[in-house]
Design a protein around this motif. Structure first.
Motif, PDB file in Angstrom:
ATOM      1  N   TRP A   1      13.213   3.185  14.753  1.00  0.00           N
ATOM      2  CA  TRP A   1      13.522   2.975  13.347  1.00  0.00           C
ATOM      3  C   TRP A   1      14.437   1.967  13.225  1.00  0.00           C
ATOM      4  CZ3 TRP A   1       9.390   3.613  10.421  1.00  0.00           C
ATOM      5  CH2 TRP A   1       8.482   5.492  10.684  1.00  0.00           C
TER       6      TRP A   1
ATOM      7  N   GLN B   1      15.035  -0.152  10.596  1.00  0.00           N
ATOM      8  CA  GLN B   1      14.776   1.000   9.322  1.00  0.00           C
ATOM      9  C   GLN B   1      16.218   0.728   9.016  1.00  0.00           C
ATOM     10  OE1 GLN B   1      12.216   1.281  11.389  1.00  0.00           O
ATOM     11  NE2 GLN B   1      11.142  -0.748   9.793  1.00  0.00           N
TER      12      GLN B   1
ATOM     13  N   CYS C   1       9.257   9.621   6.106  1.00  0.00           N
ATOM     14  CA  CYS C   1       8.830   8.565   6.089  1.00  0.00           C
ATOM     15  C   CYS C   1       8.351   8.922   7.093  1.00  0.00           C
ATOM     16  CB  CYS C   1       9.474   7.273   6.379  1.00  0.00           C
ATOM     17  SG  CYS C   1       7.958   5.259   6.761  1.00  0.00           S
TER      18      CYS C   1
ATOM     19  N   THR D   1       2.358   6.292   6.788  1.00  0.00           N
ATOM     20  CA  THR D   1       2.303   4.773   7.645  1.00  0.00           C
ATOM     21  C   THR D   1       0.817   5.147   8.300  1.00  0.00           C
ATOM     22  OG1 THR D   1       4.582   4.179   6.759  1.00  0.00           O
ATOM     23  CG2 THR D   1       3.579   2.910   8.556  1.00  0.00           C
TER      24      THR D   1
ATOM     25  N   SER E   1       5.848  -0.524  10.919  1.00  0.00           N
ATOM     26  CA  SER E   1       7.482  -0.958  10.893  1.00  0.00           C
ATOM     27  C   SER E   1       7.632  -1.342  12.021  1.00  0.00           C
ATOM     28  CB  SER E   1       7.920   0.656  11.539  1.00  0.00           C
ATOM     29  OG  SER E   1       7.281   1.473  12.386  1.00  0.00           O
TER      30      SER E   1
ATOM     31  N   SER F   1       8.296  -5.903  10.481  1.00  0.00           N
ATOM     32  CA  SER F   1       9.879  -5.297  10.405  1.00  0.00           C
ATOM     33  C   SER F   1      10.087  -5.538   8.809  1.00  0.00           C
ATOM     34  CB  SER F   1      10.059  -4.569  11.079  1.00  0.00           C
ATOM     35  OG  SER F   1      10.297  -5.985  11.525  1.00  0.00           O
TER      36      SER F   1
ATOM     37  N   PHE G   1       7.773  -4.658   6.256  1.00  0.00           N
ATOM     38  CA  PHE G   1       7.616  -3.412   5.846  1.00  0.00           C
ATOM     39  C   PHE G   1       8.995  -2.840   4.747  1.00  0.00           C
ATOM     40  CE2 PHE G   1       8.743   1.455   6.983  1.00  0.00           C
ATOM     41  CZ  PHE G   1       7.665   1.636   7.442  1.00  0.00           C
ATOM     42  N   ASN G   2       9.881  -3.257   5.643  1.00  0.00           N
ATOM     43  CA  ASN G   2      11.502  -3.157   5.362  1.00  0.00           C
ATOM     44  C   ASN G   2      11.532  -3.074   3.204  1.00  0.00           C
ATOM     45  OD1 ASN G   2      11.941  -1.942   7.223  1.00  0.00           O
ATOM     46  ND2 ASN G   2      12.974  -3.557   8.093  1.00  0.00           N
TER      47      ASN G   2
ATOM     48  N   LEU H   1      10.119  -0.771   1.789  1.00  0.00           N
ATOM     49  CA  LEU H   1      10.056   0.275   1.486  1.00  0.00           C
ATOM     50  C   LEU H   1      11.342   0.284   0.395  1.00  0.00           C
ATOM     51  CD1 LEU H   1      10.862   3.098   2.865  1.00  0.00           C
ATOM     52  CD2 LEU H   1      12.259   2.341   4.588  1.00  0.00           C
TER      53      LEU H   1
END
Ligand code: MLT
Length: 271
Positions: free
Chosen positions: A41, A44, A96, A122, A251, A255, A258-259, A262
């Motif tokens: 992660w 993130q 998450c 996810t 993720s 990424s 995804f970010n 999110l």
């Protein structure tokens, strides 16, 4: 390591975790898939640390967390998550979960719904294993006990990543390869058993009354789009977003997308 590793005793075992960002900000807790670790992660944590309090921890036995003495189950992992929130004095968080992480959060919300401000599910599903899926896990356990993790790790990579990630995200592929190999064989086998024994959570979905974002990699072959759509259909306030070009590890493979998804979700639901 980019982030400070912290340790805390939770539910009779030691949990290793990262706790970044603003202490007073909304906590966003990340739960990795199987057999990975909190290190998946990093992107993130980096993206959220300015405005949120992103926390990522190693599920029992994985990464740097202890295994403890008891049999593994998704139910136990859910108790661990709730106990971690208690120990960190977090009354409510957005959580998450990726794949197994999603199984854990969907179990935990049934136990203590008031602890969750929102969910990001996810590359996961609400179903239990089919009998064929269960048989396959039992064969995998026997295979690993006999042959170790190398062949298992190679085979897993083929299913985890989108075709194009083997050229475009070589670093991420190698990172996951090394993460699998670094997980103790005994932990992989015990967790496979826990995954095989898990109960379905689909029947609970209509009771969820907080915002839910469901993300799925366009090329996820393990928990593909129809599984995401099935979950969304059961939840009052849910929407599905497809992460383009990603496989099961959206993720990591996607990424940036995804970010963005999110952060949009967090901004829309927690202002
Ligand atoms: C995971 O990524 O956590 C696993 O694919 C979950 C599973 O095998 O069901």
């Amino acid at each position: 390591m980019k982030f400070k590793e912290r340790k805390i005793t939770v539910n009779y075992h030691q949990v290793s975790y990262f706790d970044e960002g603003q202490r007073q900000a909304l906590p966003v807790v990340f739960i990795h898939g199987f057999p990975f670790s909190k290190a998946m992660w990093s992107n993130q944590l980096e993206a959220l640390k300015k405005d949120y309090r992103p926390i990522a921890y190693d599920v029992r036995g994985h990464g740097q967390s202890d295994s403890g003495q008891v049999d593994f189950s998704i139910d136990l992992f859910a108790d661990d998550l709730l106990a971690l929130l208690d120990e960190l004095n977090i009354p409510k968080a957005v959580v998450c979960g990726l794949s197994m992480g999603g199984y854990i959060v969907l179990n935990a919300i049934q136990k203590q719904p008031s602890r969750f401000a929102g969910l990001v599910l996810t590359d996961t599903q609400c179903g239990a294993d089919t009998s064929e899926g269960r048989d396959k896990r039992m064969k995998t356990i026997a295979f690993i006990k006999k042959n170790g993790l190398e062949v298992y790790a190679d085979e897993s990579l083929k299913n985890l990543f989108a075709e194009q990630s083997f050229q475009m995200h070589m670093e991420e592929v190698e990172f996951i390869h090394q993460t699998i190999l670094a997980t103790p064989t005994e932990v992989v086998c015990r967790t496979l058993q826990a995954l095989a024994d898990r109960k379905e959570t689909c029947s609970y979905l209509p009771k969820i009354n907080i915002p839910v974002c469901i993300m799925v990699g366009e090329e996820d072959r393990i928990t593909p789009l129809p599984m995401a759509e099935k979950m969304a259909a059961g939840i009052r306030e849910a929407h599905v977003v497809v992460v383009k070009g990603a496989g099961h590890l959206s993720s990591l493979e996607g990424s940036d997308q995804f970010n963005r998804i999110l952060i949009n979700f967090l901004e829309a639901n927690n202002s």
